[in-house]
Design a protein around this motif. Structure first.
Motif, mmCIF file in Angstrom:
data_model
loop_
_atom_site.group_PDB
_atom_site.id
_atom_site.type_symbol
_atom_site.label_atom_id
_atom_site.label_comp_id
_atom_site.label_asym_id
_atom_site.label_seq_id
_atom_site.Cartn_x
_atom_site.Cartn_y
_atom_site.Cartn_z
ATOM 1 N N UNK A 74 33.702 -17.140 29.857
ATOM 2 C CA UNK A 74 34.073 -17.819 31.088
ATOM 3 C C UNK A 74 35.487 -18.395 31.002
ATOM 4 N N UNK A 75 36.026 -18.735 32.154
ATOM 5 C CA UNK A 75 37.339 -19.383 32.191
ATOM 6 C C UNK A 75 37.306 -20.681 31.394
ATOM 7 N N UNK A 76 36.261 -21.455 31.576
ATOM 8 C CA UNK A 76 36.139 -22.725 30.849
ATOM 9 C C UNK A 76 36.152 -22.499 29.345
ATOM 10 N N UNK A 77 35.442 -21.472 28.887
ATOM 11 C CA UNK A 77 35.411 -21.158 27.452
ATOM 12 C C UNK A 77 36.782 -20.733 26.951
ATOM 13 N N UNK A 78 37.473 -19.921 27.730
ATOM 14 C CA UNK A 78 38.800 -19.455 27.314
ATOM 15 C C UNK A 78 39.788 -20.605 27.212
ATOM 16 N N UNK A 79 39.741 -21.492 28.178
ATOM 17 C CA UNK A 79 40.645 -22.653 28.144
ATOM 18 C C UNK A 79 40.315 -23.541 26.951
ATOM 19 N N UNK A 80 39.036 -23.779 26.699
ATOM 20 C CA UNK A 80 38.633 -24.612 25.566
ATOM 21 C C UNK A 80 39.057 -23.984 24.241
ATOM 22 N N UNK A 82 41.514 -21.946 23.811
ATOM 23 C CA UNK A 82 42.974 -22.068 23.756
ATOM 24 C C UNK A 82 43.389 -23.444 23.267
ATOM 25 N N UNK A 83 42.800 -24.476 23.833
ATOM 26 C CA UNK A 83 43.152 -25.842 23.436
ATOM 27 C C UNK A 83 42.823 -26.092 21.971
ATOM 28 N N UNK A 84 41.702 -25.535 21.503
ATOM 29 C CA UNK A 84 41.345 -25.682 20.101
ATOM 30 C C UNK A 84 42.341 -24.962 19.204
ATOM 31 N N UNK A 85 42.750 -23.764 19.615
ATOM 32 C CA UNK A 85 43.741 -23.011 18.840
ATOM 33 C C UNK A 85 45.054 -23.780 18.741
ATOM 34 N N UNK A 86 45.487 -24.349 19.846
ATOM 35 C CA UNK A 86 46.740 -25.106 19.852
ATOM 36 C C UNK A 86 46.622 -26.356 18.993
ATOM 37 N N UNK A 87 45.473 -27.011 19.042
ATOM 38 C CA UNK A 87 45.255 -28.209 18.222
ATOM 39 C C UNK A 87 45.274 -27.878 16.739
ATOM 40 N N UNK A 88 44.969 -26.623 16.405
ATOM 41 C CA UNK A 88 44.939 -26.192 15.010
ATOM 42 C C UNK A 88 46.203 -25.449 14.581
ATOM 43 N N UNK A 89 47.261 -25.555 15.381
ATOM 44 C CA UNK A 89 48.561 -25.071 14.937
ATOM 45 C C UNK A 89 49.076 -23.804 15.578
ATOM 46 N N UNK A 90 48.273 -23.142 16.409
ATOM 47 C CA UNK A 90 48.784 -21.954 17.105
ATOM 48 C C UNK A 90 49.905 -22.366 18.051
ATOM 49 N N UNK A 91 50.918 -21.514 18.165
ATOM 50 C CA UNK A 91 51.979 -21.793 19.133
ATOM 51 C C UNK A 91 52.363 -20.564 19.956
ATOM 52 N N UNK A 92 51.460 -19.599 20.011
ATOM 53 C CA UNK A 92 51.464 -18.532 21.005
ATOM 54 C C UNK A 92 49.996 -18.155 21.247
#
Length: 235
Positions: A74-80, A82-92
């Protein structure tokens, strides 16, 4: 445009998205990215923290794949995610569109998904790439997706995951680029394993290349440059 070896390396998202990739495999990927000065390492989201730590202090990005490779969340899952990836250091971020909704031509859903994913990335000043998975799409569907991207303005639209029935095709890169114009860039990925294919995708309009064969491609280009006694080539 003239390209040096480093210019070509900076077009490469150095990729290991295998489910059985080990920590040693991830370290090797990051070490190679540093050695060859690739633009990014493309990894599954769960590897973001480890790879970002390996690349700390460099200008090499950590690119997390979201809802990969099927896009069926779902969109909600994808956004969540994404936010988790960014919080763990992803920057793309590279995310897969909901192909069920694409095949249903539910374009309003796709636009909403893309808008929310782009916002999640751009709010953190992070590039967002939208994976189409062209092997399952008609040319009209590819064009419609690209038109939505032209409106929403992710940073890139991308041909493939590399896990579908086929990968990047020159004609698809041209179609995508012709449709989005200068507002959005195109990333070619999937099955790009040699220098000729790599150069053909760039000539067609790709401004980023996802490949697990970056080391081989750059090594072959270095030999070609040396044989021709040049430091740059035109494309």
């Amino acid at each position: 445009m003239k390209y040096t070896i480093d210019d070509f390396a900076q077009l490469i998202d150095h990729t290991n998205l295998h489910a059985d990739a080990t920590e040693a495999d991830m370290k090797k990927l990051c070490d190679e990215a540093k050695q060859y000065h690739f633009k990014m390492v493309a990894i599954n989201q769960v590897q973001a923290k480890f790879c970002s730590a390996q690349l700390a202090g460099t200008d090499i990005d950590t690119g997390a794949a979201i809802s990969f490779p099927l896009g069926q969340t779902t969109i909600t899952s994808k956004v969540a995610e994404t936010k988790d990836a960014l919080a763990n250091g992803a920057n793309e971020i590279d995310y897969v569109v909901n192909l069920t909704q694409v095949k249903a031509h539910n374009w309003s859903y796709i636009e909403e998904e893309m808008t929310k994913m782009v916002a999640a990335c751009h709010n953190q000043h992070v590039p967002c790439k939208v994976i189409f998975e062209n092997c399952y799409l008609t040319k009209d569907e590819i064009k419609q997706l690209a038109l939505i991207a032209k409106k929403v303005e992710p940073d890139f639209i991308k041909t493939s995951t590399g896990f579908g029935t086929s990968g990047a095709k020159v004609e698809d890169v041209k179609l995508m680029k012709d449709t989005v114009g200068t507002k959005v860039k195109v990333k070619a990925a999937g099955g790009i394993r040699n220098t000729d294919d790599f150069l053909a995708m760039i000539a067609a309009g790709a401004q980023r290349i996802g490949t697990s064969s970056g080391v081989k491609i750059i090594a072959a280009l270095k030999k070609r440059f040396a044989a021709d006694n040049v430091t740059a080539i035109d494309l």
